[in-house]
Design a protein around this motif. Structure first.
Motif, mmCIF file in Angstrom:
data_model
loop_
_atom_site.group_PDB
_atom_site.id
_atom_site.type_symbol
_atom_site.label_atom_id
_atom_site.label_comp_id
_atom_site.label_asym_id
_atom_site.label_seq_id
_atom_site.Cartn_x
_atom_site.Cartn_y
_atom_site.Cartn_z
ATOM 1 N N VAL A 277 14.843 -3.049 -10.186
ATOM 2 C CA VAL A 277 13.951 -4.136 -9.784
ATOM 3 C C VAL A 277 14.677 -5.472 -9.819
ATOM 4 O O VAL A 277 15.354 -5.796 -10.782
ATOM 5 C CB VAL A 277 12.722 -4.183 -10.704
ATOM 6 N N GLY A 278 14.530 -6.240 -8.757
ATOM 7 C CA GLY A 278 15.159 -7.547 -8.702
ATOM 8 C C GLY A 278 16.296 -7.621 -7.706
ATOM 9 O O GLY A 278 16.684 -8.698 -7.287
ATOM 10 N N THR A 279 16.837 -6.476 -7.308
ATOM 11 C CA THR A 279 17.950 -6.522 -6.365
ATOM 12 C C THR A 279 17.474 -6.748 -4.934
ATOM 13 O O THR A 279 18.238 -7.185 -4.092
ATOM 14 C CB THR A 279 18.758 -5.213 -6.411
ATOM 15 N N ALA A 280 16.235 -6.420 -4.650
ATOM 16 C CA ALA A 280 15.663 -6.669 -3.328
ATOM 17 C C ALA A 280 14.164 -6.841 -3.489
ATOM 18 O O ALA A 280 13.546 -6.181 -4.316
ATOM 19 C CB ALA A 280 15.961 -5.513 -2.385
ATOM 20 N N PHE A 281 13.590 -7.712 -2.699
ATOM 21 C CA PHE A 281 12.164 -7.943 -2.823
ATOM 22 C C PHE A 281 11.628 -8.517 -1.525
ATOM 23 O O PHE A 281 12.341 -9.141 -0.752
ATOM 24 C CB PHE A 281 11.846 -8.890 -3.985
ATOM 25 N N GLY A 282 10.329 -8.268 -1.282
ATOM 26 C CA GLY A 282 9.679 -8.791 -0.079
ATOM 27 C C GLY A 282 8.179 -8.733 -0.255
ATOM 28 O O GLY A 282 7.658 -8.005 -1.097
ATOM 29 N N TRP A 283 7.463 -9.515 0.538
ATOM 30 C CA TRP A 283 6.010 -9.546 0.434
ATOM 31 C C TRP A 283 5.404 -9.754 1.811
ATOM 32 O O TRP A 283 6.086 -10.145 2.770
ATOM 33 C CB TRP A 283 5.555 -10.666 -0.503
ATOM 34 N N GLY A 284 4.115 -9.485 1.912
ATOM 35 C CA GLY A 284 3.412 -9.679 3.171
ATOM 36 C C GLY A 284 1.928 -9.789 2.928
ATOM 37 O O GLY A 284 1.424 -9.386 1.871
ATOM 38 N N VAL A 285 1.201 -10.324 3.890
ATOM 39 C CA VAL A 285 -0.254 -10.438 3.802
ATOM 40 C C VAL A 285 -0.845 -10.008 5.138
ATOM 41 O O VAL A 285 -0.314 -10.315 6.205
ATOM 42 C CB VAL A 285 -0.695 -11.885 3.437
ATOM 43 N N ALA A 286 -1.933 -9.227 5.076
ATOM 44 C CA ALA A 286 -2.580 -8.711 6.285
ATOM 45 C C ALA A 286 -4.014 -8.314 5.937
ATOM 46 O O ALA A 286 -4.450 -8.424 4.789
ATOM 47 C CB ALA A 286 -1.803 -7.517 6.840
ATOM 48 N N LYS A 287 -4.727 -7.799 6.921
ATOM 49 C CA LYS A 287 -6.128 -7.437 6.690
ATOM 50 C C LYS A 287 -6.268 -6.229 5.772
ATOM 51 O O LYS A 287 -7.253 -6.089 5.063
ATOM 52 C CB LYS A 287 -6.821 -7.162 8.029
ATOM 53 N N THR A 288 -5.270 -5.343 5.792
ATOM 54 C CA THR A 288 -5.309 -4.169 4.924
ATOM 55 C C THR A 288 -4.037 -4.122 4.075
ATOM 56 O O THR A 288 -3.013 -4.706 4.432
ATOM 57 C CB THR A 288 -5.396 -2.879 5.744
ATOM 58 N N LYS A 289 -4.111 -3.387 2.968
ATOM 59 C CA LYS A 289 -2.936 -3.274 2.105
ATOM 60 C C LYS A 289 -1.813 -2.509 2.805
ATOM 61 O O LYS A 289 -0.635 -2.755 2.561
ATOM 62 C CB LYS A 289 -3.299 -2.624 0.778
ATOM 63 N N GLU A 290 -2.181 -1.555 3.686
ATOM 64 C CA GLU A 290 -1.174 -0.787 4.410
ATOM 65 C C GLU A 290 -0.381 -1.678 5.359
ATOM 66 O O GLU A 290 0.852 -1.597 5.433
ATOM 67 C CB GLU A 290 -1.830 0.363 5.190
ATOM 68 N N ALA A 291 -1.094 -2.557 6.073
ATOM 69 C CA ALA A 291 -0.418 -3.474 6.998
ATOM 70 C C ALA A 291 0.410 -4.501 6.235
ATOM 71 O O ALA A 291 1.515 -4.866 6.650
ATOM 72 C CB ALA A 291 -1.449 -4.176 7.879
ATOM 73 N N ALA A 292 -0.111 -4.960 5.093
ATOM 74 C CA ALA A 292 0.643 -5.907 4.268
ATOM 75 C C ALA A 292 1.898 -5.260 3.709
ATOM 76 O O ALA A 292 2.968 -5.873 3.655
ATOM 77 C CB ALA A 292 -0.238 -6.407 3.119
ATOM 78 N N ASP A 293 1.781 -3.993 3.323
ATOM 79 C CA ASP A 293 2.936 -3.273 2.782
ATOM 80 C C ASP A 293 4.019 -3.086 3.838
ATOM 81 O O ASP A 293 5.216 -3.126 3.540
ATOM 82 C CB ASP A 293 2.494 -1.927 2.231
ATOM 83 N N GLU A 294 3.613 -2.872 5.062
ATOM 84 C CA GLU A 294 4.596 -2.714 6.146
ATOM 85 C C GLU A 294 5.439 -3.984 6.294
ATOM 86 O O GLU A 294 6.662 -3.925 6.463
ATOM 87 C CB GLU A 294 3.871 -2.404 7.459
ATOM 88 N N ILE A 295 4.782 -5.131 6.202
ATOM 89 C CA ILE A 295 5.500 -6.409 6.278
ATOM 90 C C ILE A 295 6.400 -6.587 5.056
ATOM 91 O O ILE A 295 7.566 -6.980 5.173
ATOM 92 C CB ILE A 295 4.502 -7.580 6.368
ATOM 93 N N ALA A 296 5.860 -6.286 3.869
ATOM 94 C CA ALA A 296 6.623 -6.446 2.627
ATOM 95 C C ALA A 296 7.871 -5.573 2.633
ATOM 96 O O ALA A 296 8.952 -5.993 2.195
ATOM 97 C CB ALA A 296 5.747 -6.104 1.428
ATOM 98 N N THR A 297 7.739 -4.354 3.136
ATOM 99 C CA THR A 297 8.876 -3.431 3.183
ATOM 100 C C THR A 297 9.969 -3.955 4.112
ATOM 101 O O THR A 297 11.161 -3.918 3.778
ATOM 102 C CB THR A 297 8.415 -2.037 3.646
#
Length: 356
Positions: free
Chosen positions: A101-121
């Motif tokens: 943890v800490g070597t790579a990170f990302g975040w996202g926001v969307a209408k659903t957690k699945e869509a937000a996770d896609e952005i974060a990934t």
């Protein structure tokens, strides 16, 4: 009998029922259903490594959402700032690499957690060199009656590590205030305190010119005692480079005669020093974006003599000691640039990290 207009108006007001005069009539505001009230969420992260983070959701306003996210992140031990704030019905997701943890990170926001996770990934993959981020956390606002709105997103401000030769380097200076185990690092807020830690060989950090407003751009300056503290200055998966690893970096960029320009950032390096010399700005073709982050002098000359340097003297610590008093670091010198040389362990220098 004639009655004047003023007297007639006075008689009308006198016989109106109490509390019903024209001036007192008010309309009650329509109540907003609880389901339609806007909710706010926020994410705070230690931008120097992504190791520490904090979420908030379903807060009544932006300020409260950011306050709670920061409190959660700082409680974990980070030097945290807000990287995402949003309102309305939606979810925020955060991705890191579970076993590192800490070597790579990302975040996202969307209408659903699945869509937000896609952005974060996708954001995390930009910073991981292609390693899949497997650690996943998320949170959602519950109010269905408002429209999802992204208020602030710091993703464009966060750059990922760069691969140079067989090494992977961070592209910003280290900015942690705790060791890897969560213990706080001593903060020297002024020159007097820096002298104190120098004489006592106490692991510590300060800011460029002891001005905390320099933190966001330049990170922190650490003495060598903090660099080599057994509790670990670098987050998991990273380490402070040895003097040999700095030399490997210089060689990978073509050697001393050409590496400097590739390593230096696009601005700040044209400031002349006390000898009327300036390195000149770089082209940052390496992606390292080394800045003129200065250094802090300690007790190296004895007798309590201390001072602080201008930004044109910029040093980055290695983890290699020369002896009990001196250690090696990377710097830029008018005679040889870049070079790995040694100086007092009490000096406050910036820190870059290389991947394990």
């Amino acid at each position: 009998m004639k009655v004047s207009k003023l007297l007639l108006m006075a008689l009308i007001v006198q016989f109106l029922p109490t509390g019903n005069s024209i001036a007192q009539v008010k309309k009650s505001p329509a109540k907003v259903p609880a389901s339609a009230q806007t909710k706010y969420g926020s994410l705070a992260v230690d931008r120097s490594n992504g190791f520490y983070y904090g979420f908030s959701f379903d807060q009544p306003n932006k300020d409260e959402a950011e306050k709670r996210a920061l409190a959660e992140c700082n409680k974990r031990g980070g030097a945290c700032t807000i990287v995402l704030t949003y309102s309305g019905p939606g979810c925020a997701a955060y991705r890191t690499i579970s076993d590192n943890v800490g070597t790579a990170f990302g975040w996202g926001v969307a209408k659903t957690k699945e869509a937000a996770d896609e952005i974060a990934t996708k954001e995390a993959l930009k910073r991981s060199g292609g390693i899949q981020p497997t650690n996943f956390v998320w949170t959602c606002n519950s109010a269905p009656g408002a429209q999802l709105k992204e208020i602030y997103n710091a993703s464009p401000e966060i750059t990922g590590p760069v691969k140079i030769g067989n090494q992977v380097w961070t592209t910003t200076n280290l900015n942690v205030s705790t060791y890897r185990n969560g213990d706080p690092i001593y903060y020297a807020a002024n020159q007097k305190e820096w002298e104190k830690v120098s004489r006592g060989k106490i692991p510590a950090y300060c800011y460029l010119n002891f001005d905390s407003s320099n933190e966001k751009k330049y990170g922190k300056l650490y003495n060598f005692y903090a660099v080599t503290d057994p509790r670990g200055l670098a987050p998991a998966g990273w380490h402070v480079p040895s003097s040999r690893e700095f030399l490997t970096l210089i060689t990978a960029l073509g050697g001393e005669k050409v590496a400097g320009k590739k390593m230096r950032g696009l601005s700040g390096w044209d400031i002349k020093d006390s000898y009327n010399f300036a390195h000149g700005n770089g082209d940052n073709s390496s992606g390292l974006n080394l800045l003129t982050n200065g250094s802090a002098g300690g007790d190296e000359y004895g007798g309590g003599q201390s001072f602080k340097y201008g930004i044109w003297l910029s040093y980055w610590w290695s983890s290699t000691a020369r002896d009990d008093s001196f250690a090696y670091y990377l710097d830029f010198n008018k005679y040889s640039e870049p070079r790995v040389t040694d100086y007092s362990k009490t000096t406050g220098c910036a820190v870059r990290l290389v991947k394990d």
